[in-house]
Design an enzyme around this catalytic site. Structure first.
Site, mmCIF file in Angstrom:
data_model
loop_
_atom_site.group_PDB
_atom_site.id
_atom_site.type_symbol
_atom_site.label_atom_id
_atom_site.label_comp_id
_atom_site.label_asym_id
_atom_site.label_seq_id
_atom_site.Cartn_x
_atom_site.Cartn_y
_atom_site.Cartn_z
ATOM 1 N N ASP A 199 0.862 -1.173 0.000
ATOM 2 C CA ASP A 199 0.000 0.000 0.000
ATOM 3 C C ASP A 199 0.903 1.229 0.000
ATOM 4 O O ASP A 199 1.839 1.311 0.800
ATOM 5 C CB ASP A 199 -0.858 -0.015 1.277
ATOM 6 C CG ASP A 199 -2.291 0.386 1.028
ATOM 7 O OD1 ASP A 199 -2.494 1.497 0.529
ATOM 8 O OD2 ASP A 199 -3.195 -0.418 1.338
ATOM 9 N N ASP A 203 -3.275 4.556 -2.395
ATOM 10 C CA ASP A 203 -4.408 5.017 -1.593
ATOM 11 C C ASP A 203 -4.988 6.308 -2.178
ATOM 12 O O ASP A 203 -4.245 7.203 -2.591
ATOM 13 C CB ASP A 203 -3.892 5.279 -0.166
ATOM 14 C CG ASP A 203 -5.009 5.495 0.836
ATOM 15 O OD1 ASP A 203 -5.765 4.549 1.083
ATOM 16 O OD2 ASP A 203 -5.122 6.619 1.368
ATOM 17 N N GLU A 236 -6.609 3.268 -6.030
ATOM 18 C CA GLU A 236 -7.884 3.264 -5.308
ATOM 19 C C GLU A 236 -8.656 4.509 -5.730
ATOM 20 O O GLU A 236 -8.243 5.634 -5.438
ATOM 21 C CB GLU A 236 -7.671 3.289 -3.788
ATOM 22 C CG GLU A 236 -9.004 3.120 -3.055
ATOM 23 C CD GLU A 236 -9.092 3.783 -1.699
ATOM 24 O OE1 GLU A 236 -9.986 3.424 -0.930
ATOM 25 O OE2 GLU A 236 -8.287 4.684 -1.414
ATOM 26 N N HIS A 251 -11.247 -3.560 3.066
ATOM 27 C CA HIS A 251 -11.268 -3.223 4.491
ATOM 28 C C HIS A 251 -12.103 -1.987 4.807
ATOM 29 O O HIS A 251 -12.177 -1.587 5.952
ATOM 30 C CB HIS A 251 -9.829 -3.027 4.975
ATOM 31 C CG HIS A 251 -9.165 -1.866 4.283
ATOM 32 N ND1 HIS A 251 -8.880 -1.889 2.929
ATOM 33 C CD2 HIS A 251 -8.791 -0.657 4.727
ATOM 34 C CE1 HIS A 251 -8.341 -0.724 2.593
ATOM 35 N NE2 HIS A 251 -8.275 0.039 3.665
ATOM 36 N N ASP A 252 -12.681 -1.363 3.793
ATOM 37 C CA ASP A 252 -13.500 -0.165 4.019
ATOM 38 C C ASP A 252 -14.990 -0.425 3.828
ATOM 39 O O ASP A 252 -15.801 0.473 4.051
ATOM 40 C CB ASP A 252 -13.090 0.940 3.034
ATOM 41 C CG ASP A 252 -11.675 1.434 3.264
ATOM 42 O OD1 ASP A 252 -11.242 1.464 4.428
ATOM 43 O OD2 ASP A 252 -11.001 1.791 2.276
HETATM 44 C C1 NOJ Z 1 -8.552 4.665 1.880
HETATM 45 C C2 NOJ Z 1 -8.231 3.511 2.756
HETATM 46 O O1 NOJ Z 1 -8.624 2.320 2.127
HETATM 47 C C3 NOJ Z 1 -8.937 3.753 4.071
HETATM 48 O O2 NOJ Z 1 -8.884 2.636 4.905
HETATM 49 C C4 NOJ Z 1 -8.322 4.959 4.715
HETATM 50 O O3 NOJ Z 1 -9.019 5.271 5.904
HETATM 51 C C5 NOJ Z 1 -8.367 6.167 3.783
HETATM 52 N N1 NOJ Z 1 -7.978 5.833 2.444
HETATM 53 C C6 NOJ Z 1 -7.441 7.239 4.254
HETATM 54 O O4 NOJ Z 1 -6.111 6.870 4.014
#
Ligand code: NOJ
Length: 535
Positions: A103, A205, A268, A329-330
């Site tokens: 990441d 990210d 992402e 994970h989000d």
């Molecule tokens: C995206 C990430 O997947 C998430 O988990 C994170 O909180 C935010 N970006 C901020 O970095």
């Protein structure tokens, strides 16, 4: 014929597996997963058949956002191990013929990163312009109306130097100023540091956040905002995200990657499909895989999913390679979104579409979102907007390895509680069960990796209605497959118009279907999906 001669790269042919390191395997009893723990589980990953592992952040961090607030881009957080552990892990991944994706978090640092500590120390510090500092607006408030994704204003007042700084996420995650060439150089050097070690790629990210409107124009209100939505969604982030200049930055990152053999970059990006496509870059010199989150976001309805797969396929640029994501994970886990039975159909969809699939750890055993009592919530997104059920903890709970204490994840107290169903939903219990989710995933991955048609062959839609979607995989000269999925709980039927389309069920969500011949009318039970090897 032509298609068979094409050379595909590892990230086109493979299956990516996302590990959330805190929750995969603890090796030292502190209740938090670590790199030596992941090392212990590489045999499992190899057995499962995935070909690339993406690790969520493992760098030094105060953990305000569980590692997405980085205080040193070139180290390993002691919770996870050290650089020697990292080197050993990378070596072992490569020894198994797998790849490692890290990441990369270029949009923001931790507020404890030395760069930010310097930057906030005085207005004339040499790192002042590494971040986004601005004077107060005319009323003494923030410079504009931009909001933080995690709630509240995106601007934080700094008493010492009398200015605001911008943070798209937590105030502990100040955004870097990517218009500053020194910032660009520093982050490209971070990439080189890991690439020199042999890392195979990055998941970048919030790629679409990296650069903002220079004029700091106010974002307009979102006319579709509803009260249950996150407060961030009150505005349309048209000036704080997805700016045209972001593509120049991505190109610079791409140039670094291209100076090494066969390295890749996933972006992402949460944007509508048309905007997403621009992230492939001019002449394909952007992100190799701008993450495609449609399966995470669309209502689970056959007409919607079928239409959007076709739209995505149709809009892909010539050089663009597709990709699909079912969980991360989000987001809530797929099993909790669509139910256990339909999650099997989803697995079959993910692993038969054209393009690189990403599997989120635990989805292969049907892990569900685990309810976390409010007093145990850890995720800042959940804590900052307590009345909106936005905590991401439920999808981040420890991997369920066996029915022993703490599911074999730790000998200590796990950082997040385990799912109540781990005695049933665990790797050990599912390994030899022909009906388990794990067996389904493993067989789907194996078939995909064995059959060129499923791995890289062409995609052609065949049929869709309120319940069913069907498509063909395979290019000229290849064994072809027909995939039929019932995205509803009720039985469904459809007629294959082409009389020559006949074959045998190769793999099905209900294994008893396998070996049956198919031709003419196809009937499916509710929550059933089949892969047909065509004659
Ligand atoms: C995206 C990430 O997947 C998430 O988990 C994170 O909180 C935010 N970006 C901020 O970095």
């Amino acid at each position: 014929m032509e298609d068979q001669q094409k050379k595909y790269l590892w990230w086109q042919e493979g299956v990516v597996y996302q590990i959330y390191p805190r929750s995969y395997q603890d090796s030292n009893g502190d209740g938090i997963g670590d790199l030596p723990g992941i090392l212990q589980r590489l045999d499992y990953l190899q057995w499962l058949g995935v070909t690339a592992v993406w690790l969520s952040p493992i760098y030094p961090s105060p953990m305000a956002d569980f590692g997405y607030d980085i205080s040193d881009y070139q180290g390993i957080h002691p919770l996870f191990g050290n650089l020697d552990d990292f080197d050993a892990l990378l070596r072992e991944i490569h020894n198994r013929g797998m790849k490692l994706i890290l990441d990369l978090v270029p949009n923001h640092t931790s507020d404890q990163h030395p760069w930010f500590l310097e930057s906030r120390s005085s207005r004339d510090n040499s790192k002042r312009h590494w971040y986004l500092w601005h004077d107060a607006g005319p009323d003494g408030g923030p410079p504009n109306n931009w909001l933080s994704v995690f709630g509240g204003s995106g601007w934080e007042w700094d008493e010492t130097t009398g200015q605001y700084y911008y943070h798209a996420f937590l105030k502990e995650q100040p955004d870097l100023n990517w218009r500053n060439p020194e910032v660009q150089k520093a982050m490209l050097d971070v990439m080189r540091f890991w690439l020199d070690k042999g890392v195979d790629g990055f998941r970048v990210d919030v790629m679409w956040h990296m650069i903002k409107d220079d004029g700091l124009r106010d974002n307009p209100p979102n006319p579709d905002y509803l009260p249950h939505m996150s407060t961030y969604e009150q505005l349309l982030p048209v000036y704080s995200t997805d700016q045209p200049e972001v593509h120049d930055l991505i190109l610079k990152m791409r140039e670094v990657l291209d100076s090494y053999p066969e390295r890749m970059m996933i972006g992402e990006i949460y944007l509508p499909i048309r905007q997403l496509m621009t992230y492939y870059g001019v002449d394909g010199r952007g992100a190799h895989l701008p993450f495609n989150f449609q399966l995470l976001q669309l209502p689970w309805e056959a007409p919607r999913i079928a239409a959007s797969v076709d739209q995505y396929e149709g809009l892909l640029p010539d050089h663009g390679w597709p990709n699909w994501v079912l969980g991360n994970h989000d987001q809530p886990r797929i099993t909790s979104r669509v139910g256990c039975e339909q999650a099997r159909v989803a697995a079959l969809l993910l692993l038969t579409l054209r393009g690189t699939p990403t599997v989120y750890y635990g989805d292969e055993i049907g892990m569900r979102d685990v309810p976390i009592p409010f007093a145990e919530v850890q995720d800042p997104q959940g804590l900052n907007m307590p009345d909106k059920n936005l905590s991401r903890d439920p999808a981040r709970t420890p991997m369920q390895w066996d029915a022993g204490p703490n599911a074999g994840f730790t000998t200590g107290k796990p950082w997040l509680r385990l799912g109540a169903g781990f005695a049933r939903e665990n790797v050990k219990a599912q390994t030899d069960d022909p009906y388990s989710m794990l067996t389904l995933y493993r067989r789907l991955i194996t078939l995909r990796q064995q059959e060129p048609a499923l791995m890289t062959g062409a995609y052609a839609p065949v049929y869709s209605d309120q319940q069913v979607m069907a498509y063909l995989r395979g290019s000229e000269g290849q064994q072809r497959f027909l995939i039929v999925l019932n995205l509803s709980h009720r039985p469904a039927y459809f007629n294959l118009k082409d009389p020559d389309m006949q074959g045998t069920v190769e793999l099905a969500t209900a294994p008893e279907r396998e070996g049956m011949t198919v031709g003419g009318a196809v009937s499916l039970a509710g929550d059933e999906a089949i892969i047909v090897r065509l004659n």
